[in-house]
Design a protein around this motif. Structure first.
Motif, short mmCIF file in Angstrom:
data_model
loop_
_atom_site.label_atom_id
_atom_site.label_comp_id
_atom_site.label_asym_id
_atom_site.label_seq_id
_atom_site.Cartn_x
_atom_site.Cartn_y
_atom_site.Cartn_z
N PHE A 1 11.15 14.69 -6.59
CA PHE A 1 11.13 13.67 -7.78
C PHE A 1 12.53 12.84 -7.64
N ILE A 2 13.61 13.47 -7.28
CA ILE A 2 14.91 12.54 -6.86
C ILE A 2 14.88 11.64 -5.69
N VAL A 3 14.05 12.15 -4.81
CA VAL A 3 13.93 11.35 -3.52
C VAL A 3 13.09 10.16 -3.61
N LEU A 4 11.99 10.55 -4.42
CA LEU A 4 11.07 9.47 -4.49
C LEU A 4 11.58 8.55 -5.43
N ALA A 5 12.23 8.92 -6.39
CA ALA A 5 12.83 7.70 -7.52
C ALA A 5 13.77 6.97 -6.47
N ILE A 6 14.50 7.42 -5.74
CA ILE A 6 15.35 6.58 -5.08
C ILE A 6 14.64 5.68 -4.22
N ILE A 7 13.75 6.23 -3.52
CA ILE A 7 12.92 5.32 -2.56
C ILE A 7 12.21 4.23 -3.15
N LEU A 8 11.54 4.41 -4.36
CA LEU A 8 10.83 3.53 -5.06
C LEU A 8 11.88 2.62 -5.62
N ASN A 9 12.97 2.84 -5.87
CA ASN A 9 13.81 1.89 -6.31
C ASN A 9 14.38 0.99 -5.30
N VAL B 1 0.90 -1.24 0.14
CA VAL B 1 -0.01 0.10 0.03
C VAL B 1 0.89 1.26 0.16
N LEU B 2 1.78 1.29 0.65
CA LEU B 2 2.72 2.54 0.99
C LEU B 2 3.46 2.72 -0.67
N ARG B 3 3.86 1.62 -1.27
CA ARG B 3 4.48 1.61 -2.45
C ARG B 3 3.50 2.36 -3.56
N ILE B 4 2.41 1.89 -3.55
CA ILE B 4 0.94 2.38 -4.35
C ILE B 4 0.99 3.88 -4.05
N ILE B 5 1.10 4.36 -2.92
CA ILE B 5 0.57 5.59 -2.56
C ILE B 5 1.87 6.43 -3.12
N LEU B 6 3.26 6.01 -2.81
CA LEU B 6 4.40 6.58 -3.20
C LEU B 6 4.46 6.83 -4.66
N THR B 7 4.01 5.67 -5.62
CA THR B 7 3.89 5.77 -6.89
C THR B 7 2.92 6.81 -7.50
#
Length: 87
Positions: free
Chosen positions: A76-84, A11-17
């Motif tokens: 954008f950069i922070v979320l891209a790092i977290i999602l990877n 659920v956290l991954r979906i919200i962050l996406t």
């Protein structure tokens, strides 16, 4: 049917996406709204064109757009790092 992840992490991954997609769209729109840096080329020839507008640009709407663009780019950069990350 689809295995998105385990429980709360999925659920956290979906919200962050979703936040990441909104950030990408907003960042693209703000970059396209900004004016070009034409004055930068004039300074190469030694021309010093300081005007009232260029001195107070940070307090104008253009300055606000630049600040919001920087914040969205950092997000954008922070979320891209977290999602990877594989969590």
């Amino acid at each position: 049917m689809f295995d998105i992840g385990g429980g709360e992490v999925g659920v956290l991954r979906i919200i962050l996406t979703i936040i990441f997609i909104i950030d990408c769209i907003a960042l693209t729109a703000l970059v396209l709204m900004q004016e070009g840096k034409q004055q930068g080329l004039a300074s190469l020839g030694g021309g010093m064109t300081e005007t009232y507008w260029s001195k107070n640009k940070g307090r104008s709407m253009e300055g606000a757009v630049v600040k919001v663009t920087k914040a969205l780019a950092i997000g954008f950069i922070v979320l891209a790092i977290i999602l990877n990350l594989n969590f």
